[in-house]
Design an enzyme around this catalytic site. Structure first.
Site, PDB file in Angstrom:
ATOM      1  N   GLU A  33     -77.937  12.366  53.415  1.00  0.00           N
ATOM      2  CA  GLU A  33     -77.422  11.018  53.639  1.00  0.00           C
ATOM      3  C   GLU A  33     -77.343  10.625  55.109  1.00  0.00           C
ATOM      4  O   GLU A  33     -77.420   9.444  55.427  1.00  0.00           O
ATOM      5  CB  GLU A  33     -76.023  10.882  53.019  1.00  0.00           C
ATOM      6  CG  GLU A  33     -76.018  10.833  51.496  1.00  0.00           C
ATOM      7  CD  GLU A  33     -76.654   9.553  50.959  1.00  0.00           C
ATOM      8  OE1 GLU A  33     -76.350   8.479  51.502  1.00  0.00           O
ATOM      9  OE2 GLU A  33     -77.455   9.649  50.015  1.00  0.00           O
ATOM     10  N   SER A  62     -49.819   7.571  -4.292  1.00  0.00           N
ATOM     11  CA  SER A  62     -49.158   8.747  -4.860  1.00  0.00           C
ATOM     12  C   SER A  62     -48.663   9.746  -3.824  1.00  0.00           C
ATOM     13  O   SER A  62     -48.009  10.721  -4.193  1.00  0.00           O
ATOM     14  CB  SER A  62     -50.106   9.460  -5.811  1.00  0.00           C
ATOM     15  OG  SER A  62     -50.501   8.581  -6.836  1.00  0.00           O
TER      16      SER A  62
END
Lengths: 198, 793
Positions: B196, B476
């Site tokens: 860079e 149920s």
């Protein structure tokens, strides 16, 4: 303040007892120790029991089963060392050290870690009950001791100590009648266990 | 400054003409001087202002740190029922890599029945745990021994470092993990500089050389192909400025870069850059800094990155989304290889290492390929449990560490079984593909720990969390609560109390009439043993029972089991006319599974500060909610549901030796399909249905149970222990099983009764239908009478 220190002393004595038990393992007359990773033996349906022959009772039994008819080789574990894996034992040791230095929260957390490993270890619940008592959490202490009973099967050694803790917890909470009742049950279990070890 | 000088000296001709009027220049000079002074002063003031801005930001709290969320760590000990391959899978998921020399933490080595691991150091809520070299041996049942290789000691137990499962980041979405320059592989900063900003160590914050190089390249290309920004300028741009590309901004950036460089050392600037740089996107969450990127892409701490991984991260700085290795693996690979070449040219990699790195694949962890975070449904639960205890800013800024109960293995099984199970159910039943939805919750039973939460079919999608928010009628699933309410009165009800399953009609206060029906639309007579009616989920018997015990009492039991709300006290509550989320059902069934001891379901165990100071514990809380005797009897019946009743198809999947208990739930017109059930150490609740609440055409057993059984089979369930509590005794009885009505005492089952409440006249080997026993005894008396008569005839 005084009350709390009395409890703390009681817990430390109890912890001390447990530690002594552990180091004095194996017990003299029970043959080879059980493999440490096995859970404590569970209560078997009692042979020869006739249905319908029990006195009418509330949902909470007011007296312990009168006698435990188990042959000596089925002697239930008397100490944590007989019923716990080395991993759990190391955590129990660590939590004891923490409790002695007054770090009760950390001691309890370490016991919970032991429960993750063996979620139905009655001895771990029992230690947790005594730590909660030392923290002044009477109702949690009683709940833990009762949970310990519920996973202890028919083990009078564990039950006797649990009822002792419940008595303490109730005394702390100001329930003297309840404490006496618990003490009586602790005594019953102590005599049962005394008979077993004869 | 340097540029201004030639410009000043440019208009020579005018100078000459001006010399004809020397007085004018002489008169102008002080003004020019003054103007220059003013400009210099303004510039100086501006520089001072910028300087204070630069310093304030750089020296203050540079970043807010989102809370980090960890899964429960894997405990290692002799006796652990985990196979070598399962543990290897777990290590791989946490970014551990195979290595023959085991010299670095985060590595393992497998040989024969052994697995050696060099663990990572980790700050747990109860203290630091150092990195260790350990050896595990395995046999058929799991880990047979654990020892330390580093000091040869016996080791009782050890935790692996926990999996990082997510962050609680603020609305703008920046997430990061801070790193220090001294603790990262030197190749990373060196490589970054090489790629860079080659002159980083020498320039003053801006580099004329690289500006010139970039300008030349851009002129040649006829467009902007290269930026001349230094690392310092990039940091300034991210740190202080917005993203507008104007000349003024460029100038400001350059000024600030120079100031930054003047004030701070190169290592300080580099460290800030390593922590600031943007390296990817995860839904609304922005991945900043190499510390987090290392976890995000490789599931491991930055210290353990290999050359190929370092090169990939450095490569991505140029354009994290363009070179996203998960979305554009080829692009990413080409650029990574280019970066590896630069590393090689710079001498960071010798020929062998360079070739090896280039041959390696991208190495990006597979399990976070989704676009959003890994466990959104679980993290949602964690956030809700934290709410009210912490300010939002505490969670998103203070770097808190949150230790949760999530078990990644259980979660992975549950997610997979939900997704596959729905595909299977749809194709087998001819249901439109992708029309069904589902949710699942798994808990530990004892301790009430939430091990897994699946919020929907696509578990990586952070949308509607059905496990917490889809409230549906439970059908149920309520029945065990009704039966438990009855069994709490042992003088009135036992497991064999005959129940009336004949039709009924109840006038409601609003004038309507409630007429429940059985699923089969048939009645089963007026003397169905209680356990049988629950095992087969008979609606009529249950409705009558609930009305007998009283709906308010059923509600009372429901609340004791852990339901926090007040359902309407209507008769249809008996059949599940109450809406619940799967997590609420899990709470209720967890109390049933834990012998009547209620533990609030928890997803969090501990919270510590960034530095590991304990902040808050979530201790185990127990309450003896319901006597364990009646609970034991209900659990016994629910075991029969799984063996013989509506849940029996579970055993098409589960091994026959495993005892589990559970209950199916189905609602009107087959809209909701439920199953809630447990083994000794695991409880799971599964809901299947449609988001639009149209009929799913599934019963509890054809839908949810199919998913439930497969989840359960995967997560190491332990058989239920039958030992009855003190106040329960067992009587061996011949149970009605449909066809067989063999006499004599052959096939009996121990049936639990509350001590002291065994029905009069019942003895061992009797049937569970009292009338049969009465008939049999009359017959026996007759036989005996005949025999006596014969004897004395």
């Amino acid at each position: 303040m005084i009350k709390q220190s009395v409890i703390l002393v009681a817990v430390l004595v109890l912890a001390g007892c447990a530690a002594t038990q552990r180091t004095s393992f194996p017990p003299p007359d029970t043959g080879p120790p059980q493999p440490p990773t096995q859970p404590p033996p569970e209560q078997q349906p009692q042979p020869g029991e006739q249905p319908g022959d029990q006195p009418d009772d509330s949902t909470e039994p007011s007296e312990p089963p009168p006698s435990v008819r188990q042959p000596p080789e089925e002697m239930p574990p008397r100490s944590a060392a007989e019923a716990s894996s080395p991993a759990v034992m190391s955590l129990l040791g660590r939590s004891e050290t923490l409790a002695r230095s007054g770090r009760m929260g950390m001691a309890a957390a370490t016991l919970e870690r032991a429960l993750d490993l063996e979620p139905r270890n009655a001895f771990v619940y029992q230690r947790l009950a005594s730590v909660r008592l030392a923290q002044g959490q009477a109702s949690q202490a009683e709940a833990m001791a009762r949970k310990s009973n519920s996973v202890a099967g028919n083990n009078p050694f564990v039950r006797a100590d649990n009822w002792g803790l419940i008595a303490e917890a109730r005394r702390t909470a100001g329930d003297n009648g309840g404490a006496e009742e618990a003490t009586a049950r602790a005594d019953d279990y102590r005599s049962t266990s005394a008979r077993m070890t004869q | 400054m340097a540029r201004k000088t030639p410009r000043k000296s440019k208009p020579r001709s005018r100078k000459r003409s001006a010399s004809k009027r020397p007085g004018f220049v002489r008169r102008l000079l002080p003004y020019l001087l003054l103007l220059g002074c003013i400009a210099a002063a303004v510039l100086a003031a501006y520089m001072l202002y910028l300087d204070s801005e630069v310093r304030a930001q750089f020296e203050g709290t540079r970043w807010t740190l989102p809370a980090k969320v960890y899964a429960t760590p894997q405990e290692l000990y002799a006796g652990l029922d985990l196979s070598r391959d399962q543990l290897r899978g777990r290590l791989a998921r946490q970014g551990y890599r195979a290595s023959s020399d085991l010299s670095k933490s985060g590595t393992y080595r497998a040989t024969g029945n052994r697995l050696d691991i060099h663990t990572r150091a980790f700050d747990f809520w109860d203290g630091k745990q150092a990195a260790r070299e350990i050896r595990l041996r395995f046999n058929n049942s799991g880990v047979s021994s654990l020892e330390a290789i580093d000091d040869g000691d016996d080791l009782a137990l050890l935790r692996l470092d926990p999996l990082l499962i997510g962050s609680i980041y603020p609305a703008q979405g920046e997430d990061r993990i801070l790193i220090k320059l001294g603790e990262i592989p030197p190749m990373l900063p060196a490589g970054l500089i090489t790629v860079e900003d080659r002159d980083f160590m020498n320039h003053w914050g801006v580099s004329l050389k690289s500006i010139a190089r970039a300008a030349w390249a851009n002129i040649q290309a006829g467009r902007v192909v290269q930026g001349g920004s230094t690392i310092t300028q990039q940091l300034v741009k991210n740190f202080y400025l917005n993203n507008r590309q104007t000349l003024a901004r460029k100038a400001k950036e350059a000024l600030m870069a120079v100031l930054l460089d003047a004030h701070y050392s190169k290592p300080e600037i580099l460290e800030a850059y390593l922590n600031e740089v943007y390296l990817g996107q995860d839904g609304s969450r922005a991945i900043h800094g190499f510390g987090l990127a290392s976890y995000f892409y490789f599931q491991k701490p930055i210290q353990e990155l290999q050359p190929n991984e370092i090169a990939l991260l450095v490569a991505m700085v140029k354009g994290p989304n363009y070179y996203n290795p998960r979305r554009h693996p080829e692009r990413a690979r080409t650029r990574r290889d280019l970066v590896l070449n630069m590393f090689h040219d710079a001498g960071f990699l010798n020929d062998a290492a360079w070739r090896e790195a280039k041959e390696s694949d991208l190495g990006v962890s597979a399990n976070s390929t989704r676009t959003s975070s890994q466990y959104p449904a679980f993290i949602d639960l964690v956030q809700r449990q934290l709410k009210g205890q912490y300010k939002d800013s505490d969670l998103t800024e203070e770097g808190l560490r949150i230790f949760t109960t999530l078990d990644p293995t259980v979660q992975a099984s549950a997610e997979e079984r939900v997704a596959n199970g729905l595909d299977r159910v749809e194709s087998e039943r001819g249901i439109e593909a992708d029309s069904l939805q589902a949710a699942a919750v798994v808990t530990s039973v004892e301790g009430g720990r939430v091990l897994a939460v699946v919020g929907g079919r696509d578990s990586g999608y952070a949308g509607f969390n059905r496990a917490l928010d889809a409230r549906r009628p439970i059908g149920s699933l309520i029945k065990p609560v009704v039966y438990l309410t009855a069994l709490k009165q042992p003088s009135k009800y036992s497991a064999i109390t005959p129940l009336d399953d004949s039709p009924l009609a109840v006038k409601l206060p609003n004038g309507d009439t409630w007429r429940p029906q059985n699923y089969s639309k048939r009645s089963h007579g007026d003397a169905v043993p209680l356990h049988y009616a629950l095992t087969h989920s008979y609606n009529l018997a249950t409705a009558r029972l609930a009305l007998d015990v009283g709906i308010p009492n059923v509600i009372d039991t429901l609340k004791k089991l852990g339901y926090p709300e007040d359902p309407l006290a209507v008769p249809s509550l008996a059949l599940g006319a109450v809406d619940m989320a799967p997590l609420q059902v899990a709470q209720i069934y967890n109390t049933l599974a834990a012998g009547g001891y209620r533990t609030p379901l928890l997803a969090i165990r501990d919270v510590t500060t960034r530095t590991g100071e304990p902040l808050q514990r979530y201790p185990l809380q127990l309450e003896r909610a319901i006597d364990n005797g009646p609970v034991h009897i209900v659990d016994w019946i629910m075991q029969r549901v799984a063996r013989h009743g509506t849940g029996a198809s579970a055993y098409n999947i589960l091994p026959n030796s495993l005892d589990v208990a559970g209950k199916t739930g189905t609602t009107d017109e087959l809209r909701d399909s439920w199953f809630a059930g447990f083994a000794a150490n695991r409880l799971a609740v599964v809901w299947v249905g449609r988001d639009d609440n149209k009929p799913a055409d599934l019963t509890g057993s054809t839908g949810a149970l199919q998913l439930w059984a497969r989840i359960m089979a995967d997560i190491e369930p332990r058989s239920l222990i039958d030992a009855p509590p003190e106040n329960v005794i067992e009587v061996p009885l011949r149970l009605r099983s449909g066809s067989s009505s063999a006499r004599g005492c052959g096939d009996t089952t121990p049936v639990p009764f509350m001590r002291g409440h065994v029905p009069d006249g019942l003895s061992s080997c009797d049937s569970d239908i009292m009338q049969e026993n009465v008939r049999r005894r009359q017959q026996e008396e007759q036989d005996e009478g005949n025999w006596l008569q014969r004897l004395f005839r």
